[in-house]
Design a protein around this motif. Structure first.
Motif, PDB file in Angstrom:
ATOM      1  N   ALA A 139      24.066  52.677  47.620  1.00 17.93           N
ATOM      2  CA  ALA A 139      25.642  52.355  47.384  1.00 17.93           C
ATOM      3  C   ALA A 139      25.250  50.876  46.404  1.00 17.93           C
ATOM      4  CB  ALA A 139      26.216  51.751  48.565  1.00 17.93           C
ATOM      5  N   PRO A 140      26.300  50.398  45.413  1.00 11.82           N
ATOM      6  CA  PRO A 140      25.987  49.454  44.757  1.00 11.82           C
ATOM      7  C   PRO A 140      25.986  48.062  45.550  1.00 11.82           C
ATOM      8  CG  PRO A 140      28.111  50.763  44.006  1.00 11.82           C
ATOM      9  CD  PRO A 140      27.555  51.316  45.399  1.00 11.82           C
ATOM     10  N   THR A 141      25.316  47.190  44.961  1.00 13.52           N
ATOM     11  CA  THR A 141      25.044  45.884  45.288  1.00 13.52           C
ATOM     12  C   THR A 141      26.554  45.037  45.574  1.00 13.52           C
ATOM     13  OG1 THR A 141      23.012  45.629  44.285  1.00 13.52           O
ATOM     14  CG2 THR A 141      24.057  43.780  44.837  1.00 13.52           C
ATOM     15  N   ILE A 142      26.395  44.521  46.604  1.00  5.49           N
ATOM     16  CA  ILE A 142      27.741  43.864  47.244  1.00  5.49           C
ATOM     17  C   ILE A 142      27.823  42.463  47.052  1.00  5.49           C
ATOM     18  CG2 ILE A 142      29.559  43.524  49.167  1.00  5.49           C
ATOM     19  CD1 ILE A 142      28.378  46.081  50.292  1.00  5.49           C
ATOM     20  N   ASN A 143      28.826  41.933  46.263  1.00  5.19           N
ATOM     21  CA  ASN A 143      29.046  40.551  45.981  1.00  5.19           C
ATOM     22  C   ASN A 143      29.252  39.775  47.140  1.00  5.19           C
ATOM     23  OD1 ASN A 143      28.079  41.371  43.170  1.00  5.19           O
ATOM     24  ND2 ASN A 143      30.146  41.814  42.784  1.00  5.19           N
ATOM     25  N   ASN A 144      28.813  38.647  47.070  1.00  5.91           N
ATOM     26  CA  ASN A 144      29.392  37.569  47.955  1.00  5.91           C
ATOM     27  C   ASN A 144      30.697  36.900  47.492  1.00  5.91           C
ATOM     28  OD1 ASN A 144      27.367  37.362  50.084  1.00  5.91           O
ATOM     29  ND2 ASN A 144      25.975  36.855  48.256  1.00  5.91           N
ATOM     30  N   THR A 145      31.703  36.676  48.300  1.00  5.23           N
ATOM     31  CA  THR A 145      32.853  36.106  47.762  1.00  5.23           C
ATOM     32  C   THR A 145      33.436  34.940  48.816  1.00  5.23           C
ATOM     33  OG1 THR A 145      34.402  37.237  49.129  1.00  5.23           O
ATOM     34  CG2 THR A 145      33.911  37.985  47.020  1.00  5.23           C
ATOM     35  N   ALA A 146      34.256  34.046  48.849  1.00 11.31           N
ATOM     36  CA  ALA A 146      34.506  33.218  49.643  1.00 11.31           C
ATOM     37  C   ALA A 146      35.699  33.528  50.570  1.00 11.31           C
ATOM     38  CB  ALA A 146      35.298  32.036  48.883  1.00 11.31           C
ATOM     39  N   GLN A 147      36.267  34.948  50.589  1.00 14.81           N
ATOM     40  CA  GLN A 147      37.137  35.427  51.632  1.00 14.81           C
ATOM     41  C   GLN A 147      36.373  35.500  52.998  1.00 14.81           C
ATOM     42  OE1 GLN A 147      39.834  35.408  50.052  1.00 14.81           O
ATOM     43  NE2 GLN A 147      38.519  35.033  48.295  1.00 14.81           N
ATOM     44  N   THR A 148      37.427  35.579  54.112  1.00 17.19           N
ATOM     45  CA  THR A 148      36.636  35.852  55.287  1.00 17.19           C
ATOM     46  C   THR A 148      37.391  37.161  56.026  1.00 17.19           C
ATOM     47  OG1 THR A 148      38.611  34.249  56.029  1.00 17.19           O
ATOM     48  CG2 THR A 148      36.145  33.432  56.016  1.00 17.19           C
ATOM     49  N   PHE A 149      36.900  37.589  57.063  1.00 15.33           N
ATOM     50  CA  PHE A 149      37.432  38.935  57.471  1.00 15.33           C
ATOM     51  C   PHE A 149      38.886  38.752  57.934  1.00 15.33           C
ATOM     52  CE2 PHE A 149      37.776  41.811  61.229  1.00 15.33           C
ATOM     53  CZ  PHE A 149      37.411  42.931  60.654  1.00 15.33           C
ATOM     54  N   THR A 150      39.741  39.885  57.328  1.00 14.64           N
ATOM     55  CA  THR A 150      41.102  39.916  57.442  1.00 14.64           C
ATOM     56  C   THR A 150      41.585  41.264  57.915  1.00 14.64           C
ATOM     57  OG1 THR A 150      41.459  38.620  55.727  1.00 14.64           O
ATOM     58  CG2 THR A 150      43.142  39.663  56.102  1.00 14.64           C
ATOM     59  N   ILE A 151      42.453  41.491  58.641  1.00 14.66           N
ATOM     60  CA  ILE A 151      42.911  42.631  59.271  1.00 14.66           C
ATOM     61  C   ILE A 151      44.353  43.090  58.964  1.00 14.66           C
ATOM     62  CG2 ILE A 151      43.544  43.894  61.443  1.00 14.66           C
ATOM     63  CD1 ILE A 151      41.561  42.081  62.969  1.00 14.66           C
ATOM     64  N   GLY A 152      44.293  44.117  57.968  1.00 13.70           N
ATOM     65  CA  GLY A 152      45.787  44.489  57.672  1.00 13.70           C
ATOM     66  C   GLY A 152      46.206  44.170  56.260  1.00 13.70           C
ATOM     67  N   ARG A 153      45.228  43.720  55.248  1.00 13.36           N
ATOM     68  CA  ARG A 153      45.610  43.382  54.100  1.00 13.36           C
ATOM     69  C   ARG A 153      44.255  42.999  53.132  1.00 13.36           C
ATOM     70  NH1 ARG A 153      47.896  37.613  53.658  1.00 13.36           N
ATOM     71  NH2 ARG A 153      45.472  37.193  53.630  1.00 13.36           N
ATOM     72  N   SER A 154      44.552  43.084  52.030  1.00 12.59           N
ATOM     73  CA  SER A 154      43.253  42.504  51.246  1.00 12.59           C
ATOM     74  C   SER A 154      43.076  40.914  51.739  1.00 12.59           C
ATOM     75  CB  SER A 154      43.429  42.421  49.752  1.00 12.59           C
ATOM     76  OG  SER A 154      42.605  41.707  49.014  1.00 12.59           O
ATOM     77  N   ALA A 155      41.751  40.705  51.551  1.00  9.06           N
ATOM     78  CA  ALA A 155      41.438  39.147  52.200  1.00  9.06           C
ATOM     79  C   ALA A 155      41.823  38.310  51.005  1.00  9.06           C
ATOM     80  CB  ALA A 155      40.003  39.044  52.536  1.00  9.06           C
ATOM     81  N   ALA A 156      42.082  38.778  49.885  1.00 10.50           N
ATOM     82  CA  ALA A 156      42.406  37.785  48.793  1.00 10.50           C
ATOM     83  C   ALA A 156      43.936  37.075  48.996  1.00 10.50           C
ATOM     84  CB  ALA A 156      42.196  38.410  47.525  1.00 10.50           C
ATOM     85  N   GLY A 157      44.901  37.874  49.461  1.00 14.12           N
ATOM     86  CA  GLY A 157      46.040  37.206  49.533  1.00 14.12           C
ATOM     87  C   GLY A 157      47.207  38.512  49.613  1.00 14.12           C
ATOM     88  N   GLY A 158      48.319  38.573  49.103  1.00 18.27           N
ATOM     89  CA  GLY A 158      49.391  39.366  49.512  1.00 18.27           C
ATOM     90  C   GLY A 158      49.205  40.751  48.665  1.00 18.27           C
TER      91      GLY A 158
END
Length: 257
Positions: A196-215
């Protein structure tokens, strides 16, 4: 003599019950979870919330310092009466309901990780069910619905599609990320993607039910249970976890092969 006969009878009965479930029939949740969110114990004290948006916290029974923050002010929330046709669950309206956490499941923190959930989808539009996605190119880890399939986002826009989604049915879904591959399980059946492709680190935290970035990409349906592990779970562990809670849900059979 009678005691001996009784002992043999009881032993044969126990053996028969044990064998009736087939090989690989263990039913236990793997230990060492960073997070366990269980709608049957949503408040952490075994009391049952009122239906609807009556609580704002979904307690992490593995680590209460990393609880889930429930936003159901515009719809969704707690539901169910605890029987297999209506298990305790949280409903997500597809437009605003979300559970956010401070759980850091980034690749630089958890090089390997396993996410599991009991899910009841009511729509197959593109949705994030479990997510670290930042929605700006560094997609990171996410379990998504795409093209009516259970799928994985990675460190690029590439999506790995696997098992078909069972609409309006409960199903146990697990996704395992390692530095070298991805495996997605549905009801204990594995679909693996190596290299699988290398996965980048981001500033997001684990989220249930939506993209972690926002709406974006809200989930529509219900979720009854979620767990995050800081390691790769093996196939037998995922299958055992599926069987451990399967009796809560209607007509679910977990693969043991």
């Amino acid at each position: 003599m009678k005691n001996l006969i009784l002992f043999v009878f009881l032993l044969s009965l126990i053996t028969s019950c044990s064998n009736s479930s087939g090989s690989g029939s263990s039913k236990s949740l793997p230990g060492g979870a960073t997070a366990t969110f269980d709608a049957e114990n949503a408040k952490g004290d075994r009391s049952i919330p009122s239906t609807g948006c009556s609580i704002s916290t979904w307690v992490n029974t593995s680590n209460s310092s990393l609880n889930g923050n429930l936003d159901c002010s515009l719809g969704g929330g707690f539901a169910g009466n605890g029987i297999f046709t209506s298990p305790y669950r949280f409903e997500f309206n597809g437009t605003s309901t979300v559970v956010t956490t401070n759980i850091n499941a980034q690749p630089n923190t958890m090089s390997s990780t396993t996410w599991m959930a009991w899910v009841y989808p009511t729509s197959t539009t593109f949705q994030h069910v479990l997510s670290l996605d930042n929605h700006s190119g560094a997609f990171n880890r996410a379990l998504v619905l795409q093209n009516s399939n259970w799928s994985a986002f990675t460190g690029t826009s590439t999506t790995f599609e696997s098992h078909s989604v069972d609409l309006n049915q409960w199903q146990h879904v697990a996704i395992v990320y390692t530095p070298s591959g991805i495996t997605i399980y549905k009801n204990g059946t594995a679909s693996s993607f190596g290299s699988a492709p290398t996965i980048n680190n981001t500033a997001q935290t684990f989220t249930i039910g939506r993209s972690a970035a926002g709406g974006w990409d809200y989930f529509q349906g219900a979720i009854a249970w979620v767990a995050v592990y800081p390691r790769e779970l093996g196939k037998s562990e995922v299958q055992s976890a599926c069987r451990a809670l399967a009796n809560r849900f209607d007509a679910i059979v977990c693969d043991s092969n």
